[in-house]
Structures are given as C-alpha cells and as structure tokens.
Design a protein around this motif. Structure first.
Motif, PDB file in Angstrom:
ATOM      1  N   ASP A   1       0.812  -1.219   0.000  1.00  0.00           N
ATOM      2  CA  ASP A   1       0.000   0.000   0.000  1.00  0.00           C
ATOM      3  C   ASP A   1       0.848   1.272   0.000  1.00  0.00           C
ATOM      4  N   LYS A   2       1.787   1.412   0.936  1.00  0.00           N
ATOM      5  CA  LYS A   2       2.525   2.672   1.072  1.00  0.00           C
ATOM      6  C   LYS A   2       4.026   2.438   1.247  1.00  0.00           C
ATOM      7  N   MET A   3       4.775   3.407   0.721  1.00  0.00           N
ATOM      8  CA  MET A   3       6.204   3.506   0.980  1.00  0.00           C
ATOM      9  C   MET A   3       6.469   4.879   1.578  1.00  0.00           C
ATOM     10  N   PHE A   4       7.084   4.921   2.760  1.00  0.00           N
ATOM     11  CA  PHE A   4       7.366   6.177   3.448  1.00  0.00           C
ATOM     12  C   PHE A   4       8.823   6.578   3.175  1.00  0.00           C
ATOM     13  N   VAL A   5       9.032   7.849   2.854  1.00  0.00           N
ATOM     14  CA  VAL A   5      10.386   8.328   2.552  1.00  0.00           C
ATOM     15  C   VAL A   5      10.704   9.552   3.406  1.00  0.00           C
ATOM     16  N   ASP A   6      11.983   9.699   3.755  1.00  0.00           N
ATOM     17  CA  ASP A   6      12.384  10.825   4.589  1.00  0.00           C
ATOM     18  C   ASP A   6      13.897  10.975   4.537  1.00  0.00           C
ATOM     19  N   TYR A   7      14.378  12.152   4.930  1.00  0.00           N
ATOM     20  CA  TYR A   7      15.811  12.397   5.083  1.00  0.00           C
ATOM     21  C   TYR A   7      16.149  12.423   6.568  1.00  0.00           C
ATOM     22  N   ALA A   8      17.314  11.869   6.909  1.00  0.00           N
ATOM     23  CA  ALA A   8      17.773  11.931   8.287  1.00  0.00           C
ATOM     24  C   ALA A   8      18.241  13.341   8.605  1.00  0.00           C
ATOM     25  N   GLY A   9      18.089  13.732   9.863  1.00  0.00           N
ATOM     26  CA  GLY A   9      18.528  15.072  10.266  1.00  0.00           C
ATOM     27  C   GLY A   9      20.038  15.212  10.252  1.00  0.00           C
ATOM     28  N   LYS A  10      20.743  14.120  10.565  1.00  0.00           N
ATOM     29  CA  LYS A  10      22.201  14.145  10.591  1.00  0.00           C
ATOM     30  C   LYS A  10      22.752  13.807   9.206  1.00  0.00           C
ATOM     31  N   THR A  11      23.754  14.560   8.786  1.00  0.00           N
ATOM     32  CA  THR A  11      24.360  14.320   7.479  1.00  0.00           C
ATOM     33  C   THR A  11      25.569  13.395   7.628  1.00  0.00           C
ATOM     34  N   LEU A  12      26.026  12.878   6.483  1.00  0.00           N
ATOM     35  CA  LEU A  12      27.247  12.074   6.423  1.00  0.00           C
ATOM     36  C   LEU A  12      28.343  12.884   5.740  1.00  0.00           C
ATOM     37  N   GLU A  13      29.545  12.344   5.693  1.00  0.00           N
ATOM     38  CA  GLU A  13      30.667  13.097   5.135  1.00  0.00           C
ATOM     39  C   GLU A  13      31.416  12.279   4.091  1.00  0.00           C
ATOM     40  N   VAL A  14      31.851  13.000   3.035  1.00  0.00           N
ATOM     41  CA  VAL A  14      32.697  12.411   1.997  1.00  0.00           C
ATOM     42  C   VAL A  14      33.911  13.313   1.859  1.00  0.00           C
TER      43      VAL A  14
ATOM     44  N   VAL B   1      26.898  15.212   2.895  1.00  0.00           N
ATOM     45  CA  VAL B   1      25.910  14.567   2.020  1.00  0.00           C
ATOM     46  C   VAL B   1      24.706  14.143   2.850  1.00  0.00           C
ATOM     47  N   GLN B   2      23.567  14.044   2.200  1.00  0.00           N
ATOM     48  CA  GLN B   2      22.313  13.709   2.873  1.00  0.00           C
ATOM     49  C   GLN B   2      22.159  12.193   3.015  1.00  0.00           C
ATOM     50  N   PHE B   3      21.309  11.805   3.971  1.00  0.00           N
ATOM     51  CA  PHE B   3      21.029  10.387   4.219  1.00  0.00           C
ATOM     52  C   PHE B   3      19.543  10.146   3.978  1.00  0.00           C
ATOM     53  N   PHE B   4      19.236   9.409   2.907  1.00  0.00           N
ATOM     54  CA  PHE B   4      17.847   9.163   2.486  1.00  0.00           C
ATOM     55  C   PHE B   4      17.406   7.775   2.961  1.00  0.00           C
ATOM     56  N   VAL B   5      16.148   7.709   3.451  1.00  0.00           N
ATOM     57  CA  VAL B   5      15.592   6.447   3.952  1.00  0.00           C
ATOM     58  C   VAL B   5      14.207   6.224   3.351  1.00  0.00           C
ATOM     59  N   ALA B   6      13.943   4.992   2.917  1.00  0.00           N
ATOM     60  CA  ALA B   6      12.604   4.603   2.433  1.00  0.00           C
ATOM     61  C   ALA B   6      12.227   3.296   3.116  1.00  0.00           C
ATOM     62  N   ILE B   7      10.962   3.172   3.521  1.00  0.00           N
ATOM     63  CA  ILE B   7      10.515   1.970   4.229  1.00  0.00           C
ATOM     64  C   ILE B   7       9.104   1.592   3.767  1.00  0.00           C
ATOM     65  N   LEU B   8       8.895   0.311   3.523  1.00  0.00           N
ATOM     66  CA  LEU B   8       7.568  -0.190   3.151  1.00  0.00           C
ATOM     67  C   LEU B   8       6.737  -0.380   4.417  1.00  0.00           C
ATOM     68  N   GLY B   9       5.480   0.052   4.358  1.00  0.00           N
ATOM     69  CA  GLY B   9       4.641   0.079   5.550  1.00  0.00           C
ATOM     70  C   GLY B   9       4.369  -1.266   6.166  1.00  0.00           C
ATOM     71  N   ALA B  10       4.057  -2.269   5.365  1.00  0.00           N
ATOM     72  CA  ALA B  10       3.621  -3.545   5.912  1.00  0.00           C
ATOM     73  C   ALA B  10       4.777  -4.372   6.465  1.00  0.00           C
TER      74      ALA B  10
ATOM     75  N   PHE C   1      13.402  -2.411  -4.094  1.00  0.00           N
ATOM     76  CA  PHE C   1      12.267  -3.239  -3.674  1.00  0.00           C
ATOM     77  C   PHE C   1      11.762  -4.117  -4.815  1.00  0.00           C
ATOM     78  N   GLY C   2      12.067  -3.734  -6.049  1.00  0.00           N
ATOM     79  CA  GLY C   2      11.637  -4.537  -7.191  1.00  0.00           C
ATOM     80  C   GLY C   2      10.180  -4.355  -7.559  1.00  0.00           C
ATOM     81  N   GLY C   3       9.559  -3.267  -7.124  1.00  0.00           N
ATOM     82  CA  GLY C   3       8.157  -3.022  -7.443  1.00  0.00           C
ATOM     83  C   GLY C   3       7.720  -1.657  -6.954  1.00  0.00           C
ATOM     84  N   VAL C   4       6.451  -1.332  -7.241  1.00  0.00           N
ATOM     85  CA  VAL C   4       5.917   0.004  -6.947  1.00  0.00           C
ATOM     86  C   VAL C   4       4.721  -0.120  -6.004  1.00  0.00           C
ATOM     87  N   PRO C   5       4.723   0.581  -4.859  1.00  0.00           N
ATOM     88  CA  PRO C   5       3.553   0.568  -3.968  1.00  0.00           C
ATOM     89  C   PRO C   5       2.428   1.435  -4.525  1.00  0.00           C
TER      90      PRO C   5
END
Length: 509
Positions: free
Chosen positions: A136-149, A160-169, A197-201
């Motif tokens: 049904d849903k995929m939640f996406v967000d950026y972490a408040g803390k950055t990383l370094e290169v 650099v930013q830290f991106f996170v995506a998580i499937l609800g179920a 994930f190999g697919g689209v919610p």
C-alpha cells in the motif's frame, strides 16, 4: 499488598478506575497496571485473596514476567501470525478470531481476543498505532544528521544527505547517501528505492519538503510538478504527510532512529572518498539490518517482505524516469523553435508559426506542446545554432528546399554535360558552407528549361575558360549570346614579328 487486594476487590465489584484511584489515593496508571496484570493472570478474585503477600508481590510488583496460563500461551503464539495476516487486503480482526477459535475452541471470545491483541501490540511495539496493508505505502524521509565524503585530491570534506525509504507492511528498508535534497536528487533516491524493492507501492508518502510539495495544505497540498510526472510514470500516487503531524510518517522516522544506531556509529569511524563507496558500505550494513529479526517476532523484515509484500507491489516500468525541464518560446517564421539552453532549433508543424509553445526536454528528448497538446517530438541535439527538422512539419514550398544537397546538384549537372558538372562543383567549393551555394546552383541549372542543354553547356565552357564560376557570369553569357561565338585565340598567345623597335632582354642588363 493490601492496596493491590483492594484494587482487585473494587474492580470485581464493578467500580471504575477513576473511582478506585481517588478512593485508594493511587495514580490511575498504577490502578490500570494492577487491573491489567490481574486480567492477564486469568485468576479469580478468590484465588487472589488466598495468596500471601509475598506471592502477590512477586506477581504484581516484581519485574519478572508473570507465567502465562496454557490458554494465554496459545493466544500469544497466534498473535505474530495474526499481525502479518492483517497486512493483507481483506483480512480483519474478526476473520482472524474465527480462524483462532476454529483451532482453539476453548479459546477467548472475540472481545477479549481483540483486547489482548491490542495489549500485545503495545507491549511488543509501544508506538504501534495503525496496520499497513501489503503493497500500500512507501514512506520516505531524510535523516537530520548528514554524512561526510572526503575529496581524495583536495582533502575537502563535503556534507551529504542520508535518504531512507521503508515499506509500511513489512518494514523492509532502503537507505542511501545523496548529494542534496534538491528535486533531481530526491526523485533519483525514490527511484533507486523502488528498484531496490523490485516493485511500486500504491502510494508514496514524503515529508513536506520543497522537492515534494510546492504549497502545503491540510486538505489539498500542491505536489511538485516533476514529482507528479514521476508518479504518473510509475503509476503510483503521492500522499504527503500532514505538516506538524509526525505520526503520519512515524515508520520513516522510526527507521531513521534505528539506522542511527546500527549504521551511523560504524560509518562515522570510516573515511569515504566518494558517494559510491559510501553507499556500498551503507548497503552492506542495511542488508544486516533487514535480516535481523523484528522485536518480539519470529521473522525479519526481509522474510516478511518476501513472503507477504513483494508480490503485492506493482511491476516496474520498462524505462527509468527522466527529469523534465521546461522552456517557453515563440515559433519563428521558418517553422522552427529555439531551445534556449542549447541554442538549437527544432521544427514544428508550419500551422503553429508565431504561436507560443512550451518545450519539455530531458537529456535525450525534446517535446513541444501547444495548449496542452503535443505537436512535435525530437531527439535532443545539443549542437548550438543547428537545426533539427522533420520534412512533414514544413510547408510544401519549404519541403522542396530540404531536398537540396550538394550531391543532388552535382548529379543533376552531370546529366547535362561534364562542363556543367565542373562549373557546379566550383560554385560549391567557393562557398564556406554548401547551403550558401544552393541558390546559385539552382539558378544555373534552371537555364536548361529556358535555353536548352546545348546553350547552357556552351555557356559553362566559356565561363570555365575565363575561370569565373557563378550564376551571374552564366546569365551574362546567355543574355549577350556569347555562348554561340566561335572561340578566338588569346592575343597574348600570338608571336610578335621581329622588328628594330624591340629592345630585347639584353637591353635591361
């Protein structure tokens, strides 16, 4: 322990928790705790009365988990399976109770069953508050803390930013580092998550950052146009979380907190010289995270994803999404429009001359729209000051001109006479660009219809004798009839007779 006994006695008499709290001068939470433990123990009021204070203290005050009855053990063993099943479309608590009671006829009734499941859910996961359906849903967000290169050559440290995506179920998680939170990077990260994930919610739930929402609203937020195009390409929906409502995206925020604990401490101790190497390390740690068993459950995020959610995702499209940029222009009189970024010209149907149009372009294509209708599409060409033309777009008179090529004029001239061919070749060679000589060639060859092949041939021969190659000399020769005059010897080539007035070369010694 006397107060514990009194709480249970008053509860069995039907008194409310508020009354018991005031009557015994206990906090309501303490009263709730004692009543919940009493219900979980599944003991009668008489059995509680017969127990000693030591036994009651062990049951109600110690931190040890009370030993569950066989009936409760069966119920609790059923709940992890029930939790996974509830994520499937069409499965309800009532249908799960019916399945439970069919396996355990002496089990709890539906109301108690639902109440115990609610308590179990709070105990296993205190923030659990809603059930997500698989796919049904995929939640996406950026972490408040950055990383370094660290730049390998200059030693410059880049955030650099830290991106996170998580499937609800299934809570299956994806993460990566990204150069920024700009629209292009944000969409690229979402796309990478979908391919991971190999697919689209059915829906994607982002935060209210500018790359996702151009205008916040509690009821109808305005989605960024490029993100909306991305959603249409992947046949999904964008459902932004409400502003100042963190529970709308609690899964994403929870995933970020867990990754802070499992990924950040390790990465902070290492040095990376590129985003690619940083991401490879993130994905190694992410794999371990997804394969760890969930708290209080006998399965991992990866197992839950594979068994329950993967097949519910829609298939990925055949091609990846390309970010479109837009530009506005007016169609010129020659039926072309200028893409200002590349300074390149593209043709449109001649009916749209002087009309204002919108150009949508990617790294590979250029689409031209007039009043929401696409009127032309071209492969993108980044050569400045060049034209990309489709013959069908031009008016009939212009289409004839597009057929002009150097070889076409040479072949036409060769069919008349070799001398005409030579003259045409010289005309083409004299100009910096062949197109500059097309009109001259056309003018010379058009004399065939007016004077015939023979006269044109003679005129070309005479022009070649004078070593002059242009349209105007051929025109003068034909107008003055010089093509029909017999060839005369050049006076400079005649020998002078010997006479005494000739000084000779020795005169100048």
């Amino acid at each position: 322990m006397s107060k514990v006994r009194k709480v249970i006695q008053l509860h069995c008499q039907g008194k409310s928790k508020l009354f018991i709290s005031k009557y015994l001068s206990l906090s309501r939470n303490t009263v709730k705790k004692y009543i919940a433990l009493y219900q979980m123990l599944n003991l009668s009021a008489e059995a509680i009365k017969q127990k000693s204070d030591v036994e009651l203290e062990e049951l109600f005050v110690s931190n040890k988990e009370p030993e569950l009855s066989p009936k409760m053990k069966k119920l609790y063993a059923f709940f992890p399976y029930m939790e996974r099943e509830l994520k499937k479309v069409g499965v309800t608590k009532l249908s799960m109770w019916q399945e439970y009671i069919a396996k355990h006829p002496d089990g709890f009734k539906s109301s108690q069953f639902c109440e115990y499941y609610k308590r179990w859910g709070k105990k296993v996961n205190p923030v659990m508050h809603m059930t997500h359906k698989a796919g049904d849903k995929m939640f996406v967000d950026y972490a408040g803390k950055t990383l370094e290169v660290v730049d390998h050559e200059t030693g410059e440290v880049k955030k650099v930013q830290f991106f996170v995506a998580i499937l609800g179920a299934s809570q299956y998680t994806y993460a990566e580092s990204s150069p920024s939170q700009k629209k292009e990077d944000f969409i690229a990260s979402i796309e990478n998550a979908l391919h991971y994930f190999g697919g689209v919610p059915a829906a994607i739930v982002p935060d209210n950052l500018r790359s996702a929402v151009t205008k916040c609203s509690r009821y109808e937020p305005t989605i960024n146009e490029t993100l909306q195009d991305f959603a249409e390409h992947y046949e999904t929906t964008i459902l932004p979380a409400r502003a100042y409502k963190p529970r709308d995206k609690s899964l994403a925020e929870g995933a970020v907190k867990i990754l802070y604990q499992r990924i950040y401490p390790i990465i902070k101790e290492e040095e990376f010289t590129s985003i690619e190497s940083l991401n490879r390390r993130i994905w190694e740690l992410l794999k371990e995270h997804n394969n760890k068993k969930l708290t209080g459950r006998p399965y991992s995020r990866y197992q839950s994803f594979k068994e329950d959610e993967q097949e519910k995702l829609s298939p990925l499209p055949l091609t990846r999404f390309e970010v479109k940029q837009q530009s506005f222009a007016t169609v010129m009189m020659n039926g072309h429009v200028l893409l200002s970024k590349d300074k390149h010209y593209y043709s449109v149907p001649f009916q749209y001359i002087r009309k204002k149009v919108k150009l949508l372009f990617t790294s590979s294509t250029v689409e031209i729209y007039h009043k929401y209708n696409r009127i032309a599409s071209h492969r993108r060409n980044m050569k400045p000051y060049h034209y990309t033309t489709e013959k069908e777009h031009l008016a009939s008179t212009h289409q004839f001109i597009t057929d002009w090529t150097p070889q076409r004029f040479i072949d036409w001239a060769a069919s008349i006479d070799p001398s005409v061919e030579e003259l045409i070749c010289r005309i083409l060679e004299q100009k910096q660009h062949p197109e500059q000589a097309y009109k001259s060639c056309m003018g010379v060859l058009s004399f065939v219809k007016k004077v015939g092949k023979e006269r044109l041939t003679n005129a070309c021969k005479r022009a070649l004798e004078y070593d002059i190659s242009n349209y105007r000399i051929i025109q003068k020769i034909l107008e003055n009839g010089l093509d029909s005059i017999e060839e005369e010897h050049d006076p400079s080539e005649q020998m002078l007779p010997e006479h005494q007035n000739i000084r000779g070369k020795h005169y100048y010694n």
